[in-house]
Design an enzyme around this catalytic site. Structure first.
Site, PDB file in Angstrom:
ATOM      1  N   LYS A   1      -7.450   2.968  -3.166  1.00  0.00           N
ATOM      2  CA  LYS A   1      -7.746   3.579  -1.319  1.00  0.00           C
ATOM      3  C   LYS A   1      -7.792   5.032  -0.603  1.00  0.00           C
ATOM      4  CE  LYS A   1      -4.886   1.893   3.179  1.00  0.00           C
ATOM      5  NZ  LYS A   1      -3.860   1.274   3.885  1.00  0.00           N
TER       6      LYS A   1
ATOM      7  N   ASP B   1       0.839  -0.564  -0.171  1.00  0.00           N
ATOM      8  CA  ASP B   1       0.342  -0.326   0.030  1.00  0.00           C
ATOM      9  C   ASP B   1       1.148   1.197   0.188  1.00  0.00           C
ATOM     10  OD1 ASP B   1      -1.711  -1.680   0.283  1.00  0.00           O
ATOM     11  OD2 ASP B   1      -3.093  -1.123   1.959  1.00  0.00           O
TER      12      ASP B   1
ATOM     13  N   LYS C   1     -10.580   0.445  -1.757  1.00  0.00           N
ATOM     14  CA  LYS C   1      -9.745  -0.096   0.011  1.00  0.00           C
ATOM     15  C   LYS C   1     -10.337   1.273   0.470  1.00  0.00           C
ATOM     16  CE  LYS C   1      -6.600  -1.214   2.989  1.00  0.00           C
ATOM     17  NZ  LYS C   1      -5.483  -1.996   3.594  1.00  0.00           N
TER      18      LYS C   1
END
EC number: 4.1.2.4
Length: 258
Positions: A166, A101, A200
């Site tokens: 995300k 990430d 996400k």
């Protein structure tokens, strides 16, 4: 869908997370143990890069090696030094992460520079792709704030090769919101990339009820079948306690944490 049903789905979509300055091997092992529940396991655990090997060992020891290990790079500030972000991503892959990430250089975008973000994501993607590692890009919606910037960061990340977009690091005052999630999910839909790009929600999703709202939103925009661990994740720590309470038929507990 009942709250219990959505809680069971949400559990299977969690990236169970500890990203604290005082993390230790013991805390990471405990996190992995918490993820082994009577209702199944999360999609992944998310830890700082140096803890990836200990997480791998802990997951294997308890027979849950199917749980992926995610980590973070260019975290949490989203600096615009591409070389550092790439070096950190290479190190994360070397530690054995299944998923990375990376924080998008959102401050550069806010200052009008779209190129740095594109190049940073593209180069990190190349590192990940070479080792079959998934790349999630954190755009930090709570700092971007406007629909225009959130959409732009999502588009740049997707065009540069993001496997997931995300919402947040969980380290700023405002993290995931349904409003921000809608913009990101609609961008995935509008770019026709729902088959290869996931979403996400991270930070701020703390209850089974809140998780159910995000699941319903994703199903509304991208369809019921889209919502699985290949396309949808929750980044959270305290959410797990609440989901387990819902699954056990208990009243919601007040919990603190990411």
């Amino acid at each position: 869908m009942s709250l219990k049903d959505s809680a069971k789905i949400a559990l299977s979509l969690m990236d169970l997370t500890t990203l604290n300055d005082n993390d230790t091997d013991e805390k990471v092992i405990t996190l992995c143990q918490q993820g082994k529940t009577e209702f199944g396991t999360p999609a992944a655990v998310c830890v700082y890069p140096r803890f990836v090997p200990i997480a791998r060992k802990a997951l294997k020891a308890q027979g849950t090696e199917q749980v992926k290990i995610a980590t973070v790079t260019n975290f949490p500030h989203g600096n615009n030094d591409i070389d550092i972000a790439v070096a950190e991503t290479k190190a994360a892959v070397a530690y054995g992460a299944d998923e990375v990430d990376v924080v998008f250089p959102y401050k550069a975008l806010m200052a009008g520079n779209e190129q740095i973000g594109f190049e940073l994501v593209q180069q990190c993607k190349a590192v990940c792709q070479a080792s079959n590692v998934l790349l999630k890009v954190i755009i930090e919606t709570g700092e971007l704030k406007t629909a225009e910037l959130i959409r732009k960061a999502s588009e740049i990340s997707i065009k540069a090769g993001a496997d997931f977009i995300k919402t947040s690091t969980g380290k700023v005052p405002v993290n995931a919101t349904l409003e921000y999630a809608r913009i990101m999910l609609e961008t995935i839909r509008d770019l026709n990339v729902a088959d290869r790009v996931g979403f996400k929600a991270a930070g701020g999703v703390k209850t089974a009820e809140e998780a159910a709202q995000y699941l319903a939103l994703a199903q509304e925009i991208l369809g019921h079948d889209w919502v699985n661990s290949d396309h949808f994740r929750f980044g959270a720590s305290s959410l797990l306690t609440n989901l387990l309470a819902a699954l056990n038929g208990q009243a919601n507990q007040k919990v603190s944490g990411y």
